[in-house]
Design a protein around this motif. Structure first.
Motif, PDB file in Angstrom:
ATOM      1  N   ALA A 237      10.359 -11.149  -1.400  1.00  7.51           N
ATOM      2  CA  ALA A 237       9.439 -10.192  -2.008  1.00  7.51           C
ATOM      3  C   ALA A 237       8.385 -10.968  -2.775  1.00  7.51           C
TER       4      ALA A 237
ATOM      5  N   ASP B  60      11.013  -8.416   7.371  1.00  5.87           N
ATOM      6  CA  ASP B  60      11.375  -7.428   6.338  1.00  5.87           C
ATOM      7  C   ASP B  60      10.919  -7.812   4.941  1.00  5.87           C
TER       8      ASP B  60
ATOM      9  N   SER C 190       8.663  -7.730   1.538  1.00  4.02           N
ATOM     10  CA  SER C 190       8.076  -6.614   0.795  1.00  4.02           C
ATOM     11  C   SER C 190       7.078  -7.148  -0.223  1.00  4.02           C
TER      12      SER C 190
ATOM     13  N   TRP D 270       5.450  -6.098  -3.971  1.00  5.58           N
ATOM     14  CA  TRP D 270       5.624  -5.253  -5.141  1.00  5.58           C
ATOM     15  C   TRP D 270       4.425  -5.436  -6.069  1.00  5.58           C
TER      16      TRP D 270
ATOM     17  N   THR E 157       7.435  -2.984   3.753  1.00  7.39           N
ATOM     18  CA  THR E 157       7.661  -2.087   2.621  1.00  7.39           C
ATOM     19  C   THR E 157       6.741  -2.480   1.476  1.00  7.39           C
TER      20      THR E 157
ATOM     21  N   TRP F 190      13.757  -0.299  -0.100  1.00  5.47           N
ATOM     22  CA  TRP F 190      13.405  -1.461   0.723  1.00  5.47           C
ATOM     23  C   TRP F 190      14.489  -1.733   1.769  1.00  5.47           C
TER      24      TRP F 190
END
Length: 369
Positions: free
Chosen positions: A168, A236, A238, A240, A270, A349
């Motif tokens: 992330a 995958d 992400s 933020w 995501t 997520w």
């Protein structure tokens, strides 16, 4: 001029306003005044969640206390080469002898800034350096910095999770006038790493939404190019963001790194965004988790809900969380109605991870040494 450049350039005037006001831009009227925006953040008293080492240690890895100064952090030997990025000093005017018990004054557009928690976070990072972790990386090349000296003010803080786990990138806010990593960057990344995920916090250039998004795209490109060295999975991932940082995350979600000059990279599967007035979107946006306080007078909750509904109507999976009795810049929300929002975002997520061959870290996972 491409479509993304047109969208971003249309906000330059508001971007300049944010540099001076500390408030992020919005495509709608926000029910706040400059006087309200300048109210100093509240602090809450919480128990430290980190175990400290010998506080009297005078070595390279000595812990700090709330009576230590800004200068002590900037010049701390554990942070050699990047100490100026630990605290939000981007605005350039501060008293280097100011003690950390007044750290909230460095984040005027955030709430719930607790000095003890800030100190715990900094000491956690000192311990990571002591354990041999490399926690800071430059994502621009030497040549890129030579061509544009402003890029010296960038970098990635890295908090390791499990080997080969997804990553992330956390984008702190600060109205594009400062980067509030110590409140809504490092604490978030530490939590994510303790859940087993690899977490990065971006130090980006302030002053422009477009430039900040370019930095984020460059940082994602760096992680992809060095995924094997960093031992992270690129599937995958992400992005933020909080406040201004959520604008960055949303823009990357809408247009991908390619929208900001870094081609051949996928959009984040995501996006997690907290308290922002960002209203634009595309029908191809990734699944999005949204969090806001009902008393937020900078990021209008109604505006955020309207965007979430528009995304949902376009077929994008969205989870919208509005928390009572809390305003803007609440960070992890510890001690408030928003406490636990990060855990809910992680679950969102995980539900949207598409790769069956990627092992999701367990809740009890310990970050790798």
């Amino acid at each position: 001029m491409n479509f993304v450049s047109w969208i971003i350039s249309g906000s330059l005037f508001f971007g300049l306003m944010m540099v001076y006001s500390g408030c992020e831009k919005s495509d709608a009227v926000i029910d706040t005044s400059m006087e309200e925006a300048k109210v100093m953040p509240e602090s809450i008293s919480i128990k430290s969640s980190y175990e400290g080492k010998n506080m009297n240690d005078k070595s390279k890895y000595a812990h700090v206390k709330v009576n230590n100064t800004i200068s002590d952090i900037v010049k701390h030997p554990a942070f050699e080469g990047f100490g100026r990025f630990i605290l939000p000093l981007d605005r350039g005017y501060y008293d280097e002898n100011m003690q950390l018990n007044r750290v909230g004054s460095l984040l005027p557009y955030h709430n719930n800034v607790d000095p003890e928690t800030v100190v715990d976070t900094i000491n956690y990072m000192i311990d990571k350096v002591h354990d041999g972790d490399k926690i800071f990386y430059h994502f621009y090349t030497v040549q890129q910095v030579q061509d544009d000296s402003s890029k010296k003010s960038t970098g990635l803080f890295f908090f390791k999770g499990e080997q080969g786990a997804p990553f992330a990138v956390v984008c702190p806010g600060g109205g594009f006038s400062y980067v509030g990593s110590v409140h809504e960057g490092f604490p978030h990344a530490i939590k994510l790493s303790q859940k087993g995920y690899n977490a990065f916090v971006i130090q980006y250039r302030v002053g422009s939404e477009k430039t900040a998004c370019e930095d984020l795209a460059a940082a994602i490109s760096y992680i992809f190019r060095n995924a094997e060295l960093l031992n992270v999975a690129t599937e995958d991932y992400s992005v933020w963001g909080s406040s201004a940082g959520a604008r960055m995350a949303a823009n990357i979600g809408s247009y991908g790194p390619s929208g900001f000059g870094y081609y051949g990279l996928p959009k984040p599967p995501t996006v997690v965004m907290a308290y922002t007035g960002h209203s634009t979107y595309t029908k191809e946006d990734p699944p999005t988790f949204v969090a806001v306080g009902e008393n937020d007078r900078i990021a209008n909750p109604a505006l955020m809900k309207r965007r979430a509904n528009a995304l949902s109507d376009a077929g994008v999976d969205v989870e919208f969380r509005q928390y009572p009795n809390i305003g803007h810049g609440f960070g992890l929300g510890i001690g408030t109605s928003a406490e636990g929002w990060l855990e809910a975002a992680v679950q969102f997520w995980e539900e949207h991870m598409a790769s069956n061959n990627i092992r999701r870290p367990s809740d009890s996972a310990e970050p790798r040494k």
